[in-house]
Design an enzyme around this catalytic site. Structure first.
Site, PDB file in Angstrom:
ATOM      1  N   ARG A 209      38.657 -37.469  24.346  1.00  0.00           N
ATOM      2  CA  ARG A 209      38.419 -36.166  23.737  1.00  0.00           C
ATOM      3  C   ARG A 209      38.887 -36.215  22.288  1.00  0.00           C
ATOM      4  O   ARG A 209      39.939 -36.776  21.978  1.00  0.00           O
ATOM      5  CB  ARG A 209      39.164 -35.053  24.488  1.00  0.00           C
ATOM      6  CG  ARG A 209      38.590 -34.725  25.868  1.00  0.00           C
ATOM      7  CD  ARG A 209      37.222 -34.057  25.746  1.00  0.00           C
ATOM      8  NE  ARG A 209      36.695 -33.609  27.032  1.00  0.00           N
ATOM      9  CZ  ARG A 209      35.870 -34.309  27.791  1.00  0.00           C
ATOM     10  NH1 ARG A 209      35.505 -35.533  27.400  1.00  0.00           N
ATOM     11  NH2 ARG A 209      35.414 -33.822  28.933  1.00  0.00           N
ATOM     12  N   GLU A 238      33.593 -31.070  17.717  1.00  0.00           N
ATOM     13  CA  GLU A 238      32.205 -31.386  18.103  1.00  0.00           C
ATOM     14  C   GLU A 238      31.432 -30.102  18.382  1.00  0.00           C
ATOM     15  O   GLU A 238      31.980 -29.152  18.920  1.00  0.00           O
ATOM     16  CB  GLU A 238      32.202 -32.266  19.365  1.00  0.00           C
ATOM     17  CG  GLU A 238      32.721 -33.666  19.163  1.00  0.00           C
ATOM     18  CD  GLU A 238      32.681 -34.467  20.472  1.00  0.00           C
ATOM     19  OE1 GLU A 238      31.934 -34.089  21.400  1.00  0.00           O
ATOM     20  OE2 GLU A 238      33.408 -35.467  20.556  1.00  0.00           O
ATOM     21  N   HIS A 255      29.911 -39.208  20.870  1.00  0.00           N
ATOM     22  CA  HIS A 255      30.342 -38.888  22.240  1.00  0.00           C
ATOM     23  C   HIS A 255      29.336 -39.426  23.261  1.00  0.00           C
ATOM     24  O   HIS A 255      28.875 -38.701  24.138  1.00  0.00           O
ATOM     25  CB  HIS A 255      30.524 -37.372  22.407  1.00  0.00           C
ATOM     26  CG  HIS A 255      31.417 -36.997  23.551  1.00  0.00           C
ATOM     27  ND1 HIS A 255      32.092 -35.803  23.609  1.00  0.00           N
ATOM     28  CD2 HIS A 255      31.742 -37.651  24.706  1.00  0.00           C
ATOM     29  CE1 HIS A 255      32.794 -35.733  24.724  1.00  0.00           C
ATOM     30  NE2 HIS A 255      32.601 -36.852  25.407  1.00  0.00           N
TER      31      HIS A 255
END
Length: 376
Positions: A209, A238, A255
């Site tokens: 993360r 994000e 990601h």
């Protein structure tokens, strides 16, 4: 039965098509109006499932998230309304493990600093962290683990403190969930102070993360410490990473560490199995039948004499450099981050490639790395 599914989840039609009517939606922009008449909701990590989203729905039979983590799901709300839920733990662990391993090989190649002989620290020893360990140990790399929660739970593996790991490891790979409170919170786990404690020439890889690293502090740190090399697949804020951070990162991706075809299919398939359990019906479809053949099903290998040869073999399956180049060109475009994620459909896992040994050198260890069909 109406099945509402994220448009970026693969194989939904093939697996769920016989169970009801399927409607696909943009998961990041999902509204209560869209959800109100759904019987089944299938999401990814970009969708926050909570009271606000589900307030108008009184018929939901199942919520499934094709993810390892559940921090985007209000589990208490679902439980209080007797809505069955399943995530897909471990579905993309192999993909993340191979991504991190490939990233380390790419760093080794770019900076002429072999991975062999380095000590790698894994922060977070759950499914994805363990998958990285599998790759590293298959290649003969020494690994140290840090995971205080697993250590306290009685996990029999050997663990070290985070400070010890930072002190002793040449490479640090992050694989923790995001937690904002508690003794072992991971939000800004690598803040300015911890970044400044990194040893000279450390490699830092983040595939979990974005907020595990304070990105603003990372910019400041890298401006002073270019000796530390960084790979980021995840970003604070994000889908809008800080543009000023990107030039300081050696490899950038949007990601997608877990975005192999196998990992995506595995996530959807787990939810298919769980929904079948809830509905008390037979799950008679097979995941293997969904996957296409690799462009080359078999590669003949005489020997893997050095890391360059191993990296070339890995690039048959996935070339990280391509996604890094694309990211730098597109991430600032309108919805560029999500566009890249949506269209990341080409990556396979090592198991998709069969390796044939034509030489005398033992390459059977490649099967432990994940390649299939390793033959003498």
């Amino acid at each position: 039965m109406k099945i509402l599914a994220d448009e970026n989840m693969p194989y939904v039609q093939q697996l769920f098509g016989d169970l009801g009517t399927i409607e696909t939606v943009n998961g990041r922009e999902l509204t209560p109006e869209q959800v109100k008449d759904a019987d089944v909701l299938l999401v990814r990590s970009v969708t926050k499932v909570d009271q606000a989203l589900l307030a108008e729905n009184n018929r939901l039979k199942f919520v499934g998230s094709a993810t390892i983590g559940t921090d985007h799901i209000d589990l208490d709300y679902l439980a209080s309304h007797n809505i069955p839920f399943s995530n897909a733990p471990g579905c993309n662990a192999t993909a993340v493990g191979e991504f991190a391993f490939i990233a380390m090989l790419e760093l080794a190649q770019r900076f002429n600093s072999p991975l062999k002989g380095k000590v790698v620290g894994i922060v977070g020893a759950g499914n994805t962290g363990t998958a990285v360990v599998k790759c590293l140990e298959a290649y003969g790399i020494e690994v140290l683990l840090n995971d205080p929660l697993l250590e306290q739970s009685g996990d029999p593996r050997d663990f070290v403190s985070l400070d010890t790991l930072i002190e002793k490891c040449d490479v640090i790979s992050l694989h923790v969930p995001i937690t904002k409170t508690g003794e072992h919170k991971t939000w800004y786990l690598f803040d300015e102070q911890r970044l400044n404690s990194l040893a000279e020439n450390t490699w830092l890889v983040n595939c979990c993360r974005g907020e595990v690293i304070d990105n603003r502090a990372l910019i400041k740190f890298k401006q002073q410490r270019d000796d530390v090399k960084v790979v980021l697949d995840v970003w604070e804020g994000e889908p809008n990473p800080m543009p000023e951070l990107v030039p300081y990162v050696e490899f950038c991706t949007p990601h997608i560490a877990g975005y192999s075809l196998e990992g995506k299919a595995r996530g959807t398939y787990i939810l298919y199995q769980k929904l079948a359990e809830v509905l008390q019906i037979s799950a008679d479809k097979q995941m293997e039948s969904l996957l296409p053949a690799l462009w080359s099903e078999r590669v003949l290998v005489q020997e893997i004499s050095d890391e360059r040869a191993l990296l070339q073999l890995a690039r048959f399956v996935y070339d990280l450099r391509d996604d890094d180049e694309l990211f730098r060109k597109q991430f600032l475009n309108n919805q560029g981050f999500d566009h890249m994620r949506k269209n990341h459909t080409h990556r396979r896992e090592f198991s998709a490639l069969k390796v044939g040994n034509t030489g005398q050198t033992n390459v059977n260890w490649l099967s432990n790395l994940g390649f299939s069909g390793v033959e003498l």
